[in-house]
Write a protein that holds these residues in place. Sequence first.
Motif, PDB file in Angstrom:
ATOM      1  N   LEU A 166       0.840  -1.183   0.000  1.00 28.02           N
ATOM      2  CA  LEU A 166       0.000   0.000   0.000  1.00 28.02           C
ATOM      3  C   LEU A 166       0.878   1.237   0.000  1.00 28.02           C
ATOM      4  O   LEU A 166       1.812   1.344   0.798  1.00 28.02           O
ATOM      5  CB  LEU A 166      -0.895   0.023   1.249  1.00 28.02           C
ATOM      6  N   SER A 167       0.573   2.159  -0.903  1.00 30.15           N
ATOM      7  CA  SER A 167       1.209   3.486  -0.889  1.00 30.15           C
ATOM      8  C   SER A 167       0.318   4.418  -0.093  1.00 30.15           C
ATOM      9  O   SER A 167      -0.905   4.425  -0.270  1.00 30.15           O
ATOM     10  CB  SER A 167       1.353   4.020  -2.315  1.00 30.15           C
ATOM     11  N   LEU A 168       0.914   5.194   0.781  1.00 28.30           N
ATOM     12  CA  LEU A 168       0.184   6.216   1.538  1.00 28.30           C
ATOM     13  C   LEU A 168       0.597   7.606   1.060  1.00 28.30           C
ATOM     14  O   LEU A 168       0.403   8.600   1.756  1.00 28.30           O
ATOM     15  CB  LEU A 168       0.430   6.050   3.036  1.00 28.30           C
ATOM     16  N   GLU A 169       1.148   7.673  -0.135  1.00 29.97           N
ATOM     17  CA  GLU A 169       1.640   8.925  -0.696  1.00 29.97           C
ATOM     18  C   GLU A 169       0.553   9.996  -0.787  1.00 29.97           C
ATOM     19  O   GLU A 169       0.819  11.177  -0.586  1.00 29.97           O
ATOM     20  CB  GLU A 169       2.220   8.666  -2.090  1.00 29.97           C
ATOM     21  N   ASN A 170      -0.675   9.594  -1.060  1.00 32.46           N
ATOM     22  CA  ASN A 170      -1.769  10.556  -1.210  1.00 32.46           C
ATOM     23  C   ASN A 170      -2.524  10.796   0.090  1.00 32.46           C
ATOM     24  O   ASN A 170      -3.534  11.494   0.089  1.00 32.46           O
ATOM     25  CB  ASN A 170      -2.740  10.095  -2.298  1.00 32.46           C
ATOM     26  N   GLU A 171      -2.063  10.233   1.181  1.00 33.57           N
ATOM     27  CA  GLU A 171      -2.684  10.439   2.492  1.00 33.57           C
ATOM     28  C   GLU A 171      -2.065  11.644   3.193  1.00 33.57           C
ATOM     29  O   GLU A 171      -0.855  11.881   3.089  1.00 33.57           O
ATOM     30  CB  GLU A 171      -2.505   9.203   3.373  1.00 33.57           C
ATOM     31  N   GLN A 172      -2.870  12.358   3.909  1.00 34.04           N
ATOM     32  CA  GLN A 172      -2.412  13.515   4.674  1.00 34.04           C
ATOM     33  C   GLN A 172      -1.805  13.041   5.998  1.00 34.04           C
ATOM     34  O   GLN A 172      -2.458  12.322   6.746  1.00 34.04           O
ATOM     35  CB  GLN A 172      -3.594  14.454   4.953  1.00 34.04           C
ATOM     36  N   PRO A 173      -0.561  13.413   6.312  1.00 29.95           N
ATOM     37  CA  PRO A 173       0.003  13.062   7.625  1.00 29.95           C
ATOM     38  C   PRO A 173      -0.848  13.651   8.751  1.00 29.95           C
ATOM     39  O   PRO A 173      -1.523  14.663   8.584  1.00 29.95           O
ATOM     40  CB  PRO A 173       1.400  13.690   7.596  1.00 29.95           C
ATOM     41  N   ILE A 174      -0.807  13.007   9.900  1.00 30.26           N
ATOM     42  CA  ILE A 174      -1.594  13.407  11.067  1.00 30.26           C
ATOM     43  C   ILE A 174      -0.848  14.482  11.841  1.00 30.26           C
ATOM     44  O   ILE A 174       0.345  14.324  12.138  1.00 30.26           O
ATOM     45  CB  ILE A 174      -1.854  12.174  11.960  1.00 30.26           C
ATOM     46  N   ASN A 175      -1.532  15.570  12.176  1.00 26.05           N
ATOM     47  CA  ASN A 175      -0.943  16.609  13.025  1.00 26.05           C
ATOM     48  C   ASN A 175      -0.809  16.053  14.439  1.00 26.05           C
ATOM     49  O   ASN A 175      -1.727  15.433  14.952  1.00 26.05           O
ATOM     50  CB  ASN A 175      -1.819  17.865  13.042  1.00 26.05           C
ATOM     51  N   GLU A 176       0.326  16.290  15.049  1.00 22.87           N
ATOM     52  CA  GLU A 176       0.599  15.832  16.410  1.00 22.87           C
ATOM     53  C   GLU A 176       0.295  14.340  16.576  1.00 22.87           C
ATOM     54  O   GLU A 176      -0.567  13.943  17.361  1.00 22.87           O
ATOM     55  CB  GLU A 176      -0.188  16.663  17.424  1.00 22.87           C
ATOM     56  N   PRO A 177       1.004  13.490  15.834  1.00 23.15           N
ATOM     57  CA  PRO A 177       0.746  12.046  15.893  1.00 23.15           C
ATOM     58  C   PRO A 177       1.116  11.452  17.250  1.00 23.15           C
ATOM     59  O   PRO A 177       2.022  11.918  17.924  1.00 23.15           O
ATOM     60  CB  PRO A 177       1.643  11.488  14.788  1.00 23.15           C
ATOM     61  N   SER A 178       0.396  10.411  17.602  1.00 20.90           N
ATOM     62  CA  SER A 178       0.617   9.710  18.858  1.00 20.90           C
ATOM     63  C   SER A 178       1.273   8.359  18.581  1.00 20.90           C
ATOM     64  O   SER A 178       1.042   7.745  17.540  1.00 20.90           O
ATOM     65  CB  SER A 178      -0.734   9.484  19.553  1.00 20.90           C
ATOM     66  N   THR A 179       2.058   7.897  19.514  1.00 22.24           N
ATOM     67  CA  THR A 179       2.631   6.553  19.404  1.00 22.24           C
ATOM     68  C   THR A 179       1.713   5.513  20.029  1.00 22.24           C
ATOM     69  O   THR A 179       2.000   4.318  19.974  1.00 22.24           O
ATOM     70  CB  THR A 179       4.016   6.485  20.070  1.00 22.24           C
ATOM     71  N   SER A 180       0.596   5.959  20.608  1.00 25.42           N
ATOM     72  CA  SER A 180      -0.340   5.005  21.223  1.00 25.42           C
ATOM     73  C   SER A 180      -1.664   4.905  20.462  1.00 25.42           C
ATOM     74  O   SER A 180      -2.316   3.869  20.500  1.00 25.42           O
ATOM     75  CB  SER A 180      -0.603   5.369  22.685  1.00 25.42           C
ATOM     76  N   ARG A 181      -2.080   5.965  19.761  1.00 20.98           N
ATOM     77  CA  ARG A 181      -3.310   5.888  18.973  1.00 20.98           C
ATOM     78  C   ARG A 181      -3.024   5.172  17.654  1.00 20.98           C
ATOM     79  O   ARG A 181      -1.953   5.316  17.075  1.00 20.98           O
ATOM     80  CB  ARG A 181      -3.863   7.287  18.682  1.00 20.98           C
ATOM     81  N   ARG A 182      -4.025   4.424  17.194  1.00 22.63           N
ATOM     82  CA  ARG A 182      -3.894   3.648  15.957  1.00 22.63           C
ATOM     83  C   ARG A 182      -4.545   4.375  14.787  1.00 22.63           C
ATOM     84  O   ARG A 182      -5.496   5.116  14.952  1.00 22.63           O
ATOM     85  CB  ARG A 182      -4.571   2.278  16.106  1.00 22.63           C
ATOM     86  N   ARG A 183      -4.026   4.096  13.596  1.00 24.34           N
ATOM     87  CA  ARG A 183      -4.607   4.611  12.359  1.00 24.34           C
ATOM     88  C   ARG A 183      -4.866   3.425  11.438  1.00 24.34           C
ATOM     89  O   ARG A 183      -3.938   2.735  11.018  1.00 24.34           O
ATOM     90  CB  ARG A 183      -3.654   5.607  11.692  1.00 24.34           C
ATOM     91  N   LYS A 184      -6.134   3.160  11.161  1.00 24.98           N
ATOM     92  CA  LYS A 184      -6.509   2.052  10.282  1.00 24.98           C
ATOM     93  C   LYS A 184      -6.223   2.422   8.838  1.00 24.98           C
ATOM     94  O   LYS A 184      -6.432   3.566   8.427  1.00 24.98           O
ATOM     95  CB  LYS A 184      -7.990   1.722  10.433  1.00 24.98           C
ATOM     96  N   VAL A 185      -5.742   1.457   8.072  1.00 27.04           N
ATOM     97  CA  VAL A 185      -5.545   1.630   6.634  1.00 27.04           C
ATOM     98  C   VAL A 185      -6.235   0.475   5.915  1.00 27.04           C
ATOM     99  O   VAL A 185      -6.447  -0.590   6.487  1.00 27.04           O
ATOM    100  CB  VAL A 185      -4.050   1.697   6.240  1.00 27.04           C
ATOM    101  N   LYS A 186      -6.591   0.724   4.673  1.00 22.55           N
ATOM    102  CA  LYS A 186      -7.250  -0.287   3.846  1.00 22.55           C
ATOM    103  C   LYS A 186      -6.301  -0.677   2.719  1.00 22.55           C
ATOM    104  O   LYS A 186      -5.887   0.169   1.931  1.00 22.55           O
ATOM    105  CB  LYS A 186      -8.558   0.257   3.294  1.00 22.55           C
ATOM    106  N   VAL A 187      -5.959  -1.958   2.681  1.00 24.40           N
ATOM    107  CA  VAL A 187      -5.008  -2.476   1.704  1.00 24.40           C
ATOM    108  C   VAL A 187      -5.776  -3.304   0.679  1.00 24.40           C
ATOM    109  O   VAL A 187      -6.344  -4.337   1.021  1.00 24.40           O
ATOM    110  CB  VAL A 187      -3.924  -3.338   2.381  1.00 24.40           C
ATOM    111  N   PRO A 188      -5.821  -2.856  -0.587  1.00 22.52           N
ATOM    112  CA  PRO A 188      -6.578  -3.587  -1.609  1.00 22.52           C
ATOM    113  C   PRO A 188      -6.040  -5.001  -1.827  1.00 22.52           C
ATOM    114  O   PRO A 188      -4.821  -5.212  -1.901  1.00 22.52           O
ATOM    115  CB  PRO A 188      -6.387  -2.741  -2.870  1.00 22.52           C
ATOM    116  N   LEU A 189      -6.954  -5.962  -1.959  1.00 20.95           N
ATOM    117  CA  LEU A 189      -6.556  -7.343  -2.221  1.00 20.95           C
ATOM    118  C   LEU A 189      -5.859  -7.476  -3.578  1.00 20.95           C
ATOM    119  O   LEU A 189      -5.109  -8.421  -3.790  1.00 20.95           O
ATOM    120  CB  LEU A 189      -7.768  -8.273  -2.169  1.00 20.95           C
TER     121      LEU A 189
END
Length: 170
Positions: free
Chosen positions: A125-148
């Motif tokens: 999966l490329s996340l190139e077109n995703e916007q980075p998260i402001n003030e990211p946490s090392t404990s909160r999760r970010r779900k991603v969808k990976v095409p089959l």
Amino acid sequence: MLDAQNHQGKFGHDYIRALASAAGLLVYEYDLDRVGIDLGFRFPGQPGGLASPAIEVQVKTSSNPKMSGDEWHYDGLTEQQFNWLAGPDFTVPRYLFLLPVPNDRNEYARFETGGMLLHYLAFYLSLENEQPINEPSTSRRRKVKVPLGNVLTIKSLLRLLFDPVPAGAA
């Protein structure tokens, strides 16, 4: 013997290394994991005038991935890990490689008359077109969808080096 988590992670890295070796790529690792990149791949040559194309990847394994429709729904990235892959501002293209693995580590590899079979297929999966998260946490999760459709094969791995695939494309 390795604990289950380290065994699973090591298997994922070795699976991806075996694929890169079959593709004829050089594999590299940073001496410290400070930027969320597990492995780098470089083509040792100058195909079509491009000198030594390369990509960098974060390898994730999951023994309990969730599938919905035609996508894996993976929630194992922290926001910080997500940011290390997200956005267009990297000199070297970055990808997430996801390898679903069997629950039973004795099933990671099966031996047959024709050779060894590693379980299961890996995906990218490329996340190139995703916007980075402001003030990211090392404990909160970010779900991603990976095409089959983004199956990691020798051909698709080489395509990632020579013709980087934008997010969402198979």
